[in-house]
Motif scaffolding. Sequence first.
Motif, mmCIF file in Angstrom:
data_model
loop_
_atom_site.group_PDB
_atom_site.id
_atom_site.type_symbol
_atom_site.label_atom_id
_atom_site.label_comp_id
_atom_site.label_asym_id
_atom_site.label_seq_id
_atom_site.Cartn_x
_atom_site.Cartn_y
_atom_site.Cartn_z
ATOM 1 N N ARG A 1 79.946 32.231 18.743
ATOM 2 C CA ARG A 1 79.108 33.438 18.689
ATOM 3 C C ARG A 1 78.097 33.331 17.550
ATOM 4 N N SER A 2 78.545 32.819 16.398
ATOM 5 C CA SER A 2 77.643 32.661 15.256
ATOM 6 C C SER A 2 76.512 31.698 15.584
ATOM 7 N N LEU A 3 76.833 30.612 16.268
ATOM 8 C CA LEU A 3 75.804 29.636 16.633
ATOM 9 C C LEU A 3 74.809 30.229 17.621
ATOM 10 N N ARG A 4 75.305 31.013 18.568
ATOM 11 C CA ARG A 4 74.393 31.646 19.532
ATOM 12 C C ARG A 4 73.465 32.631 18.835
ATOM 13 N N GLU A 5 73.988 33.321 17.843
ATOM 14 C CA GLU A 5 73.163 34.263 17.087
ATOM 15 C C GLU A 5 72.065 33.542 16.317
ATOM 16 N N GLN A 6 72.310 32.249 15.973
ATOM 17 C CA GLN A 6 71.305 31.448 15.276
ATOM 18 C C GLN A 6 70.329 30.765 16.236
ATOM 19 N N GLY A 7 70.485 31.072 17.524
ATOM 20 C CA GLY A 7 69.568 30.515 18.513
ATOM 21 C C GLY A 7 70.059 29.270 19.212
ATOM 22 N N TYR A 8 71.287 28.849 18.913
ATOM 23 C CA TYR A 8 71.810 27.650 19.549
ATOM 24 C C TYR A 8 72.370 27.969 20.927
ATOM 25 N N GLU A 9 72.418 26.953 21.763
ATOM 26 C CA GLU A 9 73.052 27.087 23.067
ATOM 27 C C GLU A 9 73.927 25.859 23.314
ATOM 28 N N GLU A 10 75.008 26.063 24.019
ATOM 29 C CA GLU A 10 75.885 24.950 24.352
ATOM 30 C C GLU A 10 75.222 24.106 25.430
ATOM 31 N N TYR A 11 75.121 22.801 25.196
ATOM 32 C CA TYR A 11 74.548 21.953 26.233
ATOM 33 C C TYR A 11 75.557 20.966 26.812
ATOM 34 N N ALA A 12 76.721 20.849 26.182
ATOM 35 C CA ALA A 12 77.761 19.984 26.745
ATOM 36 C C ALA A 12 79.081 20.259 26.044
ATOM 37 N N ARG A 13 80.139 20.013 26.778
ATOM 38 C CA ARG A 13 81.486 20.038 26.188
ATOM 39 C C ARG A 13 82.333 19.010 26.927
ATOM 40 N N PHE A 14 83.210 18.367 26.193
ATOM 41 C CA PHE A 14 84.072 17.347 26.785
ATOM 42 C C PHE A 14 85.458 17.461 26.163
ATOM 43 N N SER A 15 86.469 17.322 26.991
ATOM 44 C CA SER A 15 87.807 17.194 26.418
ATOM 45 C C SER A 15 87.878 15.845 25.722
ATOM 46 N N PHE A 16 88.815 15.697 24.814
ATOM 47 C CA PHE A 16 88.952 14.420 24.119
ATOM 48 C C PHE A 16 89.168 13.283 25.125
ATOM 49 N N ASN A 17 89.824 13.598 26.254
ATOM 50 C CA ASN A 17 90.044 12.592 27.294
ATOM 51 C C ASN A 17 88.749 12.161 27.968
ATOM 52 N N HIS B 1 65.675 16.145 18.314
ATOM 53 C CA HIS B 1 64.589 17.076 18.007
ATOM 54 C C HIS B 1 64.979 18.531 18.270
ATOM 55 N N ARG B 2 66.127 18.740 18.860
ATOM 56 C CA ARG B 2 66.607 20.105 19.132
ATOM 57 C C ARG B 2 67.639 20.547 18.092
ATOM 58 N N GLN B 3 67.699 19.858 16.981
ATOM 59 C CA GLN B 3 68.627 20.183 15.896
ATOM 60 C C GLN B 3 70.069 20.338 16.407
ATOM 61 N N PRO B 4 70.607 19.302 17.041
ATOM 62 C CA PRO B 4 71.941 19.415 17.636
ATOM 63 C C PRO B 4 73.058 19.538 16.609
ATOM 64 N N LEU B 5 74.112 20.173 17.041
ATOM 65 C CA LEU B 5 75.343 20.307 16.270
ATOM 66 C C LEU B 5 76.515 19.949 17.170
ATOM 67 N N THR C 1 85.551 18.809 22.473
ATOM 68 C CA THR C 1 84.390 18.612 21.611
ATOM 69 C C THR C 1 83.198 19.343 22.221
ATOM 70 N N TYR C 2 82.500 20.134 21.399
ATOM 71 C CA TYR C 2 81.352 20.918 21.867
ATOM 72 C C TYR C 2 80.066 20.366 21.271
ATOM 73 N N PHE C 3 79.010 20.406 22.057
ATOM 74 C CA PHE C 3 77.672 20.036 21.596
ATOM 75 C C PHE C 3 76.743 21.223 21.800
ATOM 76 N N TYR C 4 76.087 21.627 20.709
ATOM 77 C CA TYR C 4 75.131 22.733 20.747
ATOM 78 C C TYR C 4 73.771 22.229 20.281
ATOM 79 N N ALA C 5 72.713 22.923 20.704
ATOM 80 C CA ALA C 5 71.362 22.551 20.261
ATOM 81 C C ALA C 5 70.440 23.742 20.429
#
Length: 213
Positions: A6-22, A186-190, A200-204
């Motif tokens: 929620r904090s990341l979304r408030e900063q303008g980030y959006e989830e672009y991928a997620r993967f289980s460790f597997n 260039h999308r400041q990924p996290l 594992t989550y990827f936001y940008a």
Amino acid sequence: MDALARSLREQGYEEYARFSFNELAVPLQEGLRSGNRYATIFFIIILMGFGGIGAFAAHFILTDALSGGQVFWYTLAGVPATLLLVPLHELIHGWAFRWYGAKDVRYGVIWKKLMFYAVAHGFPVNYRQFRYIALAPFVIISLLLAGAFLWVTAPWKAFILGILVFHAICCAGDFGLCAYFFQVRHRQPLSFDDADEGVTYFYAQPALKSENP
């Protein structure tokens, strides 16, 4: 993880991928297929490694330091020996996470895929931090082995060459994830890990922003 997301979304980030460790083989394979600087450097390192084995093997044989069979077996012995470096490899990842401020670092293994990992639970890292955390074990262990190589006799040199090359191959995941991250730099990924759920989550940022790699 809900509060962090929620904090990341408030900063303008959006989830672009997620993967289980597997499933982390998916982004690392995409990264290695991308052909960007991290993928290219990885494949050059592997080619140089095998080239180095060939060059030193020829040198050992021509100078009668070792026979061809001895070179083969000493080098091959470096493959299982590399497994002894796994704890150190993951600890270096963990130390790098802690260097950037992570408090909850966890270690684990997925035995079906023989995949070992270190993650920082609920701790987001950006592209710049991620590449240092990911590549720190390769750099540190390679430098230590290269230093030892200079001081040992021919049999140990062949042994260390085997470890150097096989350890580099085992770092494919680290280079692959860096290459995956690089594609959206260039999308400041996290990225952050939910160690409890094994995801594992990827936001940008949605809009492209200039960032020097």
